[in-house]
Enzyme design. Structure first.
Site, PDB file in Angstrom:
ATOM      1  N   TYR A   1       0.876  -1.257  -0.071  1.00  0.00           N
ATOM      2  CA  TYR A   1       0.047   0.008   0.087  1.00  0.00           C
ATOM      3  C   TYR A   1       0.831   1.037   0.163  1.00  0.00           C
ATOM      4  CZ  TYR A   1      -2.923   3.703   1.560  1.00  0.00           C
ATOM      5  OH  TYR A   1      -3.409   4.816   1.522  1.00  0.00           O
TER       6      TYR A   1
ATOM      7  N   ARG B   1     -15.308  22.589  50.574  1.00  0.00           N
ATOM      8  CA  ARG B   1     -15.589  21.318  51.221  1.00  0.00           C
ATOM      9  C   ARG B   1     -15.409  20.278  50.367  1.00  0.00           C
ATOM     10  NH1 ARG B   1     -20.825  18.955  53.262  1.00  0.00           N
ATOM     11  NH2 ARG B   1     -21.649  21.011  52.664  1.00  0.00           N
TER      12      ARG B   1
END
Length: 504
Positions: free
Chosen positions: A61, A285
């Site tokens: 490829y 908190r």
């Protein structure tokens, strides 16, 4: 081949070697990159192997075929023309240029992949990329064009063409024609042969580089968020019980435990006022739990991105020792796409925290009686009122652009790429979020400094005293009002430059 007359930078980085996000950040400046003799020998052997297979009639490829869905057609028979063929049709990127640091980091990632000896590039290509990174030369690469599959084809094609003296480039931060930038850098145009062009573009190096840069910036932002949270709690006189070790051990999440330990180190020596509510708002908190979760996300992303930086993203791969050419999909950037989207989520929630902490600080009903907007003379002055407006706009932009890119698959390329990860967009999005978060932290830092000016107590924890002193030395008090855009950026720069090690 590219030849550099510029003096090399130090320290030397010899490839192949595992790259780190910190090394990619340093690539913004010239780097002394060296290619090991073993890597050059492997590249040469791989090229000889591929050449032999092609001579025997093997179909490979991109070397003997067309590209993408045109794989069923023959390619150019002349190797140099095949290189031109690979690049010419990909020169169609759009949008603004990517930042120079991103492009240089991309070149370094691509070079690291190629030095692992499976891509069959000529050794001269390795030398050329290393030579370019030793100089101030940077290709101009448009942002839009990659879907993060078959590699970052279009951005990398623009980069390669600039290395050949075509298109545009930068020398330092100055844009100019690529040929002129090469000349300024003392470089010769890159000459390609064989499979060089496809190997240079057929990898997810932009995706990996941008994600790694985002990770590096968000690691700093995580440390900054811990620092600013501690300073906020100390200025307000909060009780540090929200970071207590038994509490977080019971929660059961190791990174929340680590965040709590960092906060306890930063708050060591704090003397609470005793005038705060029994339970602080969540923006104080719940910070060990929130920032602990951010820490978990960063650690996961670091693992995934690290795998990518050590891997080979290309197709096909050559294994001469196995007499095999393997066709597959290592150019498919799904792992980093997921990790980058996770970084975005972590950044936005950290931004939510910073914006809410800023809101808490300017609200006289919750900030312990400090004046609204931290103005010395409310109404006659407005102090950080504009800073909060800008911070809200920045956060809205972060939220609006936080949609995950990694699941937005669209078929393209004649349905050859029928599912794609969009990792490039995910990674660049995470990098954008990191910059926005930096500005939110700069905004919060300006407000914390202003709080000290209008009546907040001096911190009692030594680490918080030190941070406030740094802020006061960098950002003057807002009295009277003045534009604060530069102050926000200066505070963000200061926070970025602080050591990443926190007291324990």
């Amino acid at each position: 081949m590219l030849l550099s007359s510029s003096p090399p930078a130090s320290p030397t980085l010899t490839l192949p070697a595992p790259l780190t996000p910190d090394q990619l950040e340093r690539a913004v400046s010239p780097l002394d990159i060296r290619i090991s003799p073993e890597a050059r020998a492997r590249a040469a052997a791989c090229q000889v192997f591929l050449t032999g297979r092609l001579a025997s009639g093997a179909v490979v490829y991109g070397a003997s075929t067309g590209f993408g869905p045109l794989v069923g057609y023959g390619g150019r028979t002349d190797a140099a023309e095949q290189c031109d063929n690979a690049l010419a049709h990909l020169g169609c990127g759009q949008g603004a240029d990517l930042p120079v640091p991103v492009v240089r980091a991309t070149l370094l990632v691509r070079l690291a992949s190629l030095t692992r000896g499976h891509s069959a590039v000529t050794p001269e290509v390795l030398d050329a990329l290393a030579a370019a990174l030793r100089t101030g030369f940077t290709p101009a690469v448009p942002r839009l064009g990659s879907v993060g599959a078959s590699g970052d084809l279009i951005p990398l094609a623009h980069a390669v063409q600039a290395l050949r003296g075509r298109g545009r480039a930068y020398f330092g931060t100055t844009p100019m024609p690529a040929a002129a930038a090469l000349d300024r850098a003392g470089l010769r145009p890159l000459v390609l042969d064989g499979r060089d062009a496809l190997a240079l573009v057929n990898g997810t190096s932009l995706t990996s580089a941008a994600a790694a840069l985002a990770l590096a910036r968000l690691r700093r932002a995580h440390t900054t968020a811990l620092r600013l949270t501690a300073l906020l709690a100390d200025l307000l006189g909060s009780t540090p019980g929200f970071a207590a070790s038994p509490l977080l051990d019971a929660f059961g999440h190791p990174d929340a435990v680590r965040a709590g330990a960092a906060l306890r180190g930063l708050l060591a020596g704090i003397v609470p006022t005793g005038r705060r509510p029994l339970q602080e708002p969540y923006s104080i908190r719940c910070t060990p739990q929130l920032l602990g979760a951010v820490g978990s996300s960063l650690r996961h992303a670091e693992e995934v991105i690290g795998h990518d930086l050590r891997g080979v993203s290309d197709n096909p791969l050559c294994f001469p020792e196995l007499d095999e050419i393997a066709h597959g999909g290592n150019f498919f950037g799904q792992p980093v796409a997921f990790a980058a989207d996770l970084l975005t989520l972590a950044a936005v929630q950290t931004g939510n925290l910073a914006e809410r902490q800023l809101d808490l600080l300017i609200d006289p009903h919750r900030n312990g009686g400090l004046p609204p907007m931290l103005a010395p003379e409310p109404g006659r002055q407005h102090a950080v009122q504009g800073v909060q407006l800008a911070a809200t706009a920045i956060l809205a932009q972060m939220r609006r652009t936080a949609t995950p890119a990694s699941i937005q698959s669209l078929p393209t390329n004649g349905h050859n790429q029928d599912v794609v990860p969009f990792g490039t967009q995910a990674a660049l999005g995470a990098l954008d979020q990191a910059e926005s978060l930096r500005l939110l932290h700069g905004s919060l830092a300006v407000a914390l400094r202003q709080a000290a000016h209008v009546g907040a107590r001096r911190p009692t924890a030594p680490a918080c005293v030190d941070l406030l002193d740094h802020l006061c030395a960098t950002v003057p008090a807002v009295d009277p009002d003045r534009p604060l855009d530069a102050d926000v950026r200066a505070a963000a720069d200061l926070l970025d430059g602080l050591p990443q090690e926190l007291p324990v």
